[in-house]
Scaffold this active site. Sequence first.
Site, PDB file in Angstrom:
ATOM      1  N   ASP A  55       0.783  -1.150   0.062  1.00  0.00           N
ATOM      2  CA  ASP A  55       0.034  -0.020  -0.115  1.00  0.00           C
ATOM      3  C   ASP A  55       0.890   1.351  -0.003  1.00  0.00           C
ATOM      4  O   ASP A  55       0.438   2.509  -0.024  1.00  0.00           O
ATOM      5  CB  ASP A  55      -0.830  -0.109   1.261  1.00  0.00           C
ATOM      6  N   LYS A  58       4.700   0.601  -3.735  1.00  0.00           N
ATOM      7  CA  LYS A  58       5.682  -0.346  -4.270  1.00  0.00           C
ATOM      8  C   LYS A  58       5.640  -0.542  -5.915  1.00  0.00           C
ATOM      9  O   LYS A  58       6.361  -0.460  -6.750  1.00  0.00           O
ATOM     10  CB  LYS A  58       6.047  -1.770  -3.633  1.00  0.00           C
ATOM     11  N   THR A  59       4.483  -1.093  -6.266  1.00  0.00           N
ATOM     12  CA  THR A  59       4.140  -1.416  -7.588  1.00  0.00           C
ATOM     13  C   THR A  59       4.000  -0.115  -8.345  1.00  0.00           C
ATOM     14  O   THR A  59       4.278  -0.243  -9.590  1.00  0.00           O
ATOM     15  CB  THR A  59       2.783  -2.078  -7.425  1.00  0.00           C
ATOM     16  N   HIS A 118       7.805 -13.085   1.245  1.00  0.00           N
ATOM     17  CA  HIS A 118       8.910 -13.328   1.891  1.00  0.00           C
ATOM     18  C   HIS A 118       9.298 -14.301   1.118  1.00  0.00           C
ATOM     19  O   HIS A 118      10.298 -14.815   0.479  1.00  0.00           O
ATOM     20  CB  HIS A 118       8.878 -13.146   3.334  1.00  0.00           C
TER      21      HIS A 118
END
Lengths: 451, 239
Positions: A55, A58-59, A118
């Site tokens: 949120d 990052k993208t 992860h």
Amino acid sequence: MWVTATRIFVGFRSSPLRKFLVGQRQNNLLANLKYYSGSGSSKEHVNVGTIGHVDHGKTTLTAAITKVLSKYDQAKFTSFDEIDRAPEEKSRGITINIAHVGYETEKRHYAHTDCPGHADFIKNMISGTSQMDGAILVVAATDGQMPQTVEHILLAKQVGVEHVVVFVNKADAVSSDVLELVELEIRELLEDFGFNGSEAPVVFGSALLALNGDQSEIGEASIMRLVKALDDYIPVPTRDVQSPYLLPIDNMLSVPGRGTVVIGTIKRGTIKKNSECELLGFDVKAKTTVRDIQIFKKSVPSAQAGENVGVLIRGVNIEVVQRGMMLSEAGIGGDIFGNRYEAKIYFLSKLEGGRHKPIMTKYIQQLYSRTWCIPCRVDLLPPQSLIMPGEHATVHLTFLRKMVMTMGQPFTIRENQATVATGIVLKPLKSVEIPRDLGRVKLPDPAVQSS
Amino acid sequence: MVETNCETDFVSRNKKFHSLVQRVTQGCFHFSGEQSGLTGNTVVYKVPLAADQLANLPLAESRPVKDETALSIGELGENIQNRRAVYFRAVAPVQLAGYTHPLPEGGVKKDVVQSGRYGVIVAYKPTSASISSDKSAGRLEDIGRQLCMNPTEIGTFKKVEQTTEPEIITKEPDPPALESDNVEAAQPYYNDDETTLLNQEFLLDPDMTVGEYLFNNGVEVLDFSRFECGEKIESTQHG
């Protein structure tokens, strides 16, 4: 099994077909090599990854980088949706959720990856799909660091990243006081986890504004600043040409009247003609000398890490040489030649075609790496007593015979020809005596070994 | 045993999340202790809790689970849901054993909630008098732990009938009927997809089944529960 394979190969040795195949294989090996700077390449190549709370943008940032750089023909614009879909990729049989984009600056070519979880990053590392030479930590100024920013930074450490660049996103939404505070907190956090918090570049901007073509300081300009920070701060992995040399042997041939030639790509160091060396592998440790070095059929006095060479060695019968052996500078054998290694391993899930049942300690199967294989025993580290398919763990490997394996060397484990696990070597452990049967080896206490 | 879901595995490794999970699980444990005890001939019962029951469970300071969870959602910025829970109550000579996989790095710590991707609770008891003597208490615990590891390995199970009311658990082992997809009747005992616990290969010694292991050690399983994080669950029959 490997003994039989070698015998069959002998009759084939000097045929023209074989020479052709050897050439083909060498080309393939070169293609699979990590792309280093140095002879033959125009730009340096660096691998980066983004970490952070999804949120926090990052993208959006990844999309923005491709958008801004596509203006200068340095990238192909990849939209948010294309990246966000987190496509599933299969690498060495493992399914990983990972997105790849590529872009260039004047100095370098970047391969940028992003994973939602992860476990995906770890699977990526183990399968060797892409290294991470540096990481971009994305934090939104509106939230500052989250509790799980700790986990993001820990991950970077775990995959071996040493350089982190911070992008403070949504900088348009807060005052400069808040920006300062966020910067301070992040620098401290990085220091807490062993990163150079004070020197890490921190770039303020808004990925969304940049994506929408905003021309202000925190729009497109912030992306340019970020990319410049990558150029300046993240070092290109360099080939080690100083250390004692190592040449993993992928092939060999016999030259009548002259001797045995071993072929491979030099892993590190510089091989010089007439130097003393050792042939190590499958319990064999043979002292010999480098008689000649050839690159593309031309004799050279020395060759460096990264070059694919044929090395003529004195007094060694070709029968003794096997794929998987290592030619190393004399005298270092003791440190790197052994039958025990610590490794990170991932067992393929049932869906990926792996095992259905978990494995327990003392698991013995064939281990495959590059062009060779060897019987190997896998031992779990306490307190773990089993590994489920679809899980990764750190384990201890014990080989039937002593080999040289380098840090980060990938391998797979197969049961009846089907790949059930994939892994990378982390470090060597002290060797042990192997009686005839791997199952009966007395192993030292793992808690003591791995410290 | 509680199953809690979040959105990324970064959050699932975070200590604030672990703290929430601890508090919710402990809350369940205390709640179960306050419920009516075993009556009549019942030696063990198992009570599942669905998401909504779980959400309203009171925790310390009388704040319900859903409020505590909402706080964590705010802190971590990810959706978190306590999906389901189950608790067991038993009376001697029945023993309860629990196991989660994978184990935490430092091993299992006393009085600390264990967590992992898989969790199992088994209710079992010795069949012969000899094994229940004091010096075999440790052995009995070992057996419990080993029993627990077995259900972690395979997907689906034919479970003993679940109900929210205490009842006398049948003493007969399940008949070796194979469930759903499995057609291979030839070798029911060693079949990879064996879904009945008693007919599975015993993990620590694949040459015998769990049933045989139990028989050899004079122990019988009365009931068990296995959670795999994220697995499909049948639509609730429990209220």
